[in-house]
Design a protein around this motif. Structure first.
Motif, mmCIF file in Angstrom:
data_model
loop_
_atom_site.group_PDB
_atom_site.id
_atom_site.type_symbol
_atom_site.label_atom_id
_atom_site.label_comp_id
_atom_site.label_asym_id
_atom_site.label_seq_id
_atom_site.Cartn_x
_atom_site.Cartn_y
_atom_site.Cartn_z
ATOM 1 N N LYS A 238 29.210 80.594 56.460
ATOM 2 C CA LYS A 238 30.322 81.502 56.196
ATOM 3 C C LYS A 238 31.528 81.035 56.999
ATOM 4 C CE LYS A 238 31.390 85.189 53.808
ATOM 5 N NZ LYS A 238 31.279 85.166 52.337
ATOM 6 N N VAL A 239 32.559 80.545 56.317
ATOM 7 C CA VAL A 239 33.780 80.030 56.951
ATOM 8 C C VAL A 239 34.970 80.547 56.144
ATOM 9 C CG1 VAL A 239 35.099 77.983 57.595
ATOM 10 C CG2 VAL A 239 32.604 77.944 57.742
ATOM 11 N N ALA A 240 35.935 81.145 56.819
ATOM 12 C CA ALA A 240 37.088 81.712 56.117
ATOM 13 C C ALA A 240 37.926 80.615 55.476
ATOM 14 C CB ALA A 240 37.951 82.512 57.091
ATOM 15 N N ARG A 241 38.143 80.699 54.186
ATOM 16 C CA ARG A 241 38.998 79.789 53.419
ATOM 17 C C ARG A 241 38.901 78.347 53.924
ATOM 18 N NH1 ARG A 241 42.345 84.203 54.396
ATOM 19 N NH2 ARG A 241 42.513 85.622 52.627
ATOM 20 N N PRO A 242 37.754 77.729 53.796
ATOM 21 C CA PRO A 242 37.595 76.367 54.310
ATOM 22 C C PRO A 242 38.393 75.358 53.498
ATOM 23 C CG PRO A 242 35.679 76.987 53.014
ATOM 24 C CD PRO A 242 36.545 78.214 53.114
ATOM 25 N N ASP A 243 38.946 74.377 54.201
ATOM 26 C CA ASP A 243 39.768 73.346 53.571
ATOM 27 C C ASP A 243 39.048 72.000 53.719
ATOM 28 O OD1 ASP A 243 42.027 71.772 52.628
ATOM 29 O OD2 ASP A 243 43.310 73.458 53.155
ATOM 30 N N ASN A 244 39.694 70.993 54.253
ATOM 31 C CA ASN A 244 39.079 69.665 54.326
ATOM 32 C C ASN A 244 37.941 69.596 55.347
ATOM 33 O OD1 ASN A 244 40.598 68.183 52.351
ATOM 34 N ND2 ASN A 244 42.357 68.381 53.706
ATOM 35 N N ILE A 245 37.008 68.685 55.094
ATOM 36 C CA ILE A 245 35.824 68.487 55.925
ATOM 37 C C ILE A 245 35.792 67.027 56.370
ATOM 38 C CG2 ILE A 245 33.304 68.648 56.015
ATOM 39 C CD1 ILE A 245 33.448 70.531 53.587
ATOM 40 N N THR A 246 35.522 66.776 57.642
ATOM 41 C CA THR A 246 35.455 65.405 58.154
ATOM 42 C C THR A 246 34.242 65.253 59.072
ATOM 43 O OG1 THR A 246 36.813 65.873 60.119
ATOM 44 C CG2 THR A 246 37.978 65.210 58.114
ATOM 45 N N TRP A 247 33.783 64.013 59.231
ATOM 46 C CA TRP A 247 32.717 63.679 60.180
ATOM 47 C C TRP A 247 33.305 63.350 61.546
ATOM 48 C CZ3 TRP A 247 27.650 64.343 59.815
ATOM 49 C CH2 TRP A 247 27.030 64.348 58.571
ATOM 50 N N THR A 248 32.539 63.645 62.596
ATOM 51 C CA THR A 248 32.854 63.132 63.926
ATOM 52 C C THR A 248 31.888 61.997 64.236
ATOM 53 O OG1 THR A 248 31.312 64.592 65.113
ATOM 54 C CG2 THR A 248 33.530 65.443 64.678
ATOM 55 N N ASP A 249 32.230 61.175 65.210
ATOM 56 C CA ASP A 249 31.368 60.046 65.566
ATOM 57 C C ASP A 249 30.009 60.497 66.092
ATOM 58 O OD1 ASP A 249 33.271 58.227 64.796
ATOM 59 O OD2 ASP A 249 34.084 57.923 66.815
ATOM 60 N N ASP A 250 29.958 61.713 66.652
ATOM 61 C CA ASP A 250 28.688 62.187 67.194
ATOM 62 C C ASP A 250 27.900 63.040 66.201
ATOM 63 O OD1 ASP A 250 30.424 64.296 67.261
ATOM 64 O OD2 ASP A 250 30.067 64.847 69.351
ATOM 65 N N GLY A 251 28.267 62.953 64.913
ATOM 66 C CA GLY A 251 27.428 63.521 63.872
ATOM 67 C C GLY A 251 27.627 64.980 63.548
ATOM 68 N N LYS A 252 28.787 65.530 63.868
ATOM 69 C CA LYS A 252 29.117 66.896 63.469
ATOM 70 C C LYS A 252 30.118 66.848 62.310
ATOM 71 C CE LYS A 252 27.024 69.516 66.665
ATOM 72 N NZ LYS A 252 26.391 68.485 67.493
ATOM 73 N N LEU A 253 30.200 67.947 61.580
ATOM 74 C CA LEU A 253 31.214 68.112 60.553
ATOM 75 C C LEU A 253 32.298 69.035 61.081
ATOM 76 C CD1 LEU A 253 28.782 68.706 57.561
ATOM 77 C CD2 LEU A 253 30.288 66.724 57.790
ATOM 78 N N LEU A 254 33.544 68.663 60.906
ATOM 79 C CA LEU A 254 34.666 69.513 61.287
ATOM 80 C C LEU A 254 35.309 70.087 60.030
ATOM 81 C CD1 LEU A 254 36.514 67.602 64.172
ATOM 82 C CD2 LEU A 254 34.708 69.335 64.329
#
Length: 336
Positions: A238-254
């Motif tokens: 559940k994320v309010a009005r999510p827009d772009n998604i990116t990877w971080t080098d340590d394996g998380k999604l932002l």
């Protein structure tokens, strides 16, 4: 809504005020940022692809910068080059083609709905982008974001009907699906990914092995994980009005999340000067479970309406769909 004027750092966030609606950001291995200057989301005004080198502060417009060759090697041979005067970029993705060549995929709304293929040349002299082909989107599609397939082609979010956006907004208010994810494979064309229908699909990212997709359902206030083999959603956040998604080098999604009102976000589109100050969050997601952690929550100066968060080294670079700036945020540590 009062626009953010001036270009001073605040709350640990440093603005770089040399852009126009920098909606999406990609990063090269050499440290450059590629920035999609969207201008107008409906393609009524032209924009371009800019480059920013944080180490030197250098900013350049890379595309379009004049006439270019009609080389259709990477796209549909029947797809002609875009109009330079009408070029209107939206989502971008930097990736490797199956032959190892580095390419930037760009969604273009200007005069037509298309995906442009740009070759990326990265040298000591700087970056250069060369048009190498395109494909025309499916009829009535309005594409928002895309991600490269390792086997060739891409996945893209088809947010809604391009001819009837008002009806898409009405459907969203009732929680109805307005779009889906389409897959493009060279020599095969477009196909809808099973299980991908949702309210206003926005940002998209792929799993490390191209086996899953992470898709932001902007109109449904959630991020969905889609198992491509099963054609089904296997996790939701559940994320309010999510827009772009990116990877971080340590394996998380932002995930960039718009937490202000829809009315406030709409007002931001009418800015004449300065930047949008609408509230946003940067949410970190575990790629397996989609467990989340709000890493940054902010409203007001120096930036708002954040549409993308891209981590490069110890900094997180923020882009916005409305305003004259990107921004650099330097967090302490990493999200759990």
């Amino acid at each position: 809504m009062t626009p953010v004027l001036g270009c001073k750092a605040a709350d640990g966030i440093e603005p770089i005020c040399e852009f126009r609606n920098p909606e999406d950001i990609a990063a090269t291995a050499s440290g450059w940022l590629l920035i999609s200057e969207m201008a107008e989301a409906n393609g009524s005004a032209s924009g371009g692809i800019a480059a920013y080198q944080p180490a030197s502060g250098r900013v350049e417009v890379l595309f379009p910068v004049g006439e270019f060759e009609d080389d259709r090697e990477w796209g549909d041979p029947n797809c002609a080059p875009p109009s330079i005067a009408n070029f209107a970029p939206h989502g971008i993705d930097l990736g490797r083609r199956p032959d190892g060549a580095l390419q930037l995929l760009v969604i273009n709304h200007g005069g037509r709905e298309s995906v442009e293929f740009l070759a990326v040349e990265d040298s000591d002299a700087g970056l250069a982008l060369t048009w190498r082909g395109c494909v025309i989107a499916p009829d009535d599609a309005y594409l928002n974001d895309l991600v490269t397939r390792r086997a060739g082609g891409f996945w893209a979010t088809n947010m809604m009907s391009k001819r009837h956006p008002f009806f898409a907004l009405v459907k969203t208010f009732f929680g109805a699906d307005t779009g889906d994810v389409v897959r493009y494979v060279p020599h095969e064309g477009f196909a809808v990914e099973p299980g991908s229908a949702m309210p206003m699909p926005n940002g998209i990212e792929k799993g490390r092995n191209d086996d899953v997709l992470y898709v932001a359902a902007f109109g449904g206030d959630e991020v969905r994980k889609i198992d491509l083999a099963k054609g089904a959603v296997t996790a939701r956040a559940k994320v309010a009005r999510p827009d772009n998604i990116t990877w971080t080098d340590d394996g998380k999604l932002l995930v960039a999340s718009h937490t202000d009102s829809f009315v406030e976000l709409t007002h931001c589109r009418n800015l004449a000067v300065g930047a949008c100050g609408a509230a946003f969050e940067v949410v970190a997601l575990d790629p397996d479970t989609l467990a989340q952690f709000v890493w940054l929550s902010h409203r007001g100066a120096p930036i708002g309406g954040v549409s993308v968060a891209r981590r490069v080294g110890g900094s997180v670079y923020l882009g916005t769909f409305a305003g004259d700036r990107i921004a650099r945020w330097q967090p302490v540590g990493a999200p759990p």
